[in-house]
Design an enzyme around this catalytic site. Structure first.
Site, mmCIF file in Angstrom:
data_model
loop_
_atom_site.group_PDB
_atom_site.id
_atom_site.type_symbol
_atom_site.label_atom_id
_atom_site.label_comp_id
_atom_site.label_asym_id
_atom_site.label_seq_id
_atom_site.Cartn_x
_atom_site.Cartn_y
_atom_site.Cartn_z
ATOM 1 C CG ASP A 1 -1.792 1.214 1.306
ATOM 2 O OD1 ASP A 1 -2.967 1.150 0.885
ATOM 3 O OD2 ASP A 1 -1.387 2.328 1.677
ATOM 4 C CE1 TYR B 1 0.730 7.819 2.497
ATOM 5 C CE2 TYR B 1 1.236 5.581 1.985
ATOM 6 C CZ TYR B 1 0.435 6.463 2.556
ATOM 7 O OH TYR B 1 -0.709 5.850 3.213
ATOM 8 C CG HIS C 1 -4.423 9.961 0.323
ATOM 9 N ND1 HIS C 1 -3.165 9.870 0.244
ATOM 10 C CD2 HIS C 1 -4.467 9.635 1.666
ATOM 11 C CE1 HIS C 1 -2.485 9.357 1.305
ATOM 12 N NE2 HIS C 1 -3.219 9.168 2.208
#
Length: 286
Positions: free
Chosen positions: A45, A50, A108
């Site tokens: 994931d 990120y 997100h």
């Protein structure tokens, strides 16, 4: 064999995954994902915000494991929620990761041009670029605000979940549509007091397991897909080793009683969307 959970779109998702939030893209993510795959994870994931999608993709490629055996998730950041941008970002993500498709792609956060972004995800799913689509950090408030306007019900909602925050209201809402909850911070993000709970310590001793394994097993038996994160290979392995014992109904009830009803992050708090937009500029280095 990895245990799987059935999604409402007919696809399956491995019951435990490996999360790479806050692992830097300086080779650390590549190493962590490669080691996670070596110890048997088949569910990775990541997310646009990120900043490590490329290293995840490279580690998958270099693992030698057939692509179809690895379940890969990424997430679209709020900055790119406008319809045309979202469509382009999906293609960029696939290119960056060196993949032909993603197994799961999530919105997100529940802020900004959510409905436009969701439409882009639905189209990418129809085109075969994404197998399953879902959301993340959607509280009951945001779920009720947006999902009734979606043509497709999300397969997944990835939210904060651990014994201290069991998302009871959200789970009741999502159960109607068989939406699977994925847990970020399934171990409470290292919250020391969770690891000092007598009930968890007692069960760890009884089953010959570590505290984290008791917590993750509880979540698994609750039907939650957990995404523990560690950069230590031994810890990665132990977090996955939770399928050889089962907590009793009484023990499950004891852990359920630890619920405090709130977590470390409140998506409903005023100004969170604006704060996140300013905190994570995903195009700063474009």
């Amino acid at each position: 064999m990895t245990q799987t959970v059935l999604l409402n779109d007919g696809n399956t998702i491995p019951a435990i995954g490996f999360g790479v939030f806050q692992i830097p893209a300086d080779g650390s993510t590549y190493t962590a994902v490669k080691e996670a795959l070596e110890v048997g994870y088949r569910h990775i994931d990541t997310a646009q915000a990120y900043f490590n999608e490329a290293e995840v993709g490279q580690a998958i490629k270099d693992s030698g494991i057939p692509r179809e055996e690895i379940f890969v998730t990424s997430k679209l950041w709020i900055q790119d929620f406008a319809y045309e941008t979202a469509k382009a970002t999906i293609d960029t993500t696939l290119e960056k990761m060196g993949l032909d498709y993603l197994d799961l792609y999530l919105l997100h956060q529940p802020y900004g041009r959510v409905e436009e972004a969701w439409k882009a995800l639905e189209e990418a799913q129809a085109e075969g670029k994404i197998k399953s689509i879902g959301v993340s950090n959607f509280t009951p408030k945001y779920w009720n605000q947006f999902v009734p306007h979606f043509a497709t019900v999300p397969a997944v909602n990835q939210v904060e979940f651990n014994p201290y925050f069991q998302q009871k209201e959200l789970r009741a809402l999502l159960a109607k549509d068989q939406v699977v909850i994925e847990a970020w911070a399934p171990l409470g993000q290292g919250n020391q007091s969770l690891f000092e709970e007598p009930v968890i310590a007692t069960l760890a001793q009884k089953y010959g397991k570590d505290l984290g394994q008791i917590i993750l097993r509880f979540e698994n038996q609750e039907g939650i897909v957990a995404l523990p994160k560690s950069t230590k290979k031994a810890r990665m392995a132990s977090n996955k080793d939770i399928f050889d014992f089962e907590l009793t109904a009484e023990e499950m009830a004891e852990i359920r009683a630890l619920d405090k009803g709130k977590g470390s992050h409140d998506p409903d708090a005023p100004g969170i969307g604006d704060y996140l937009l300013s905190a994570y500029d995903i195009h700063a280095n474009d």
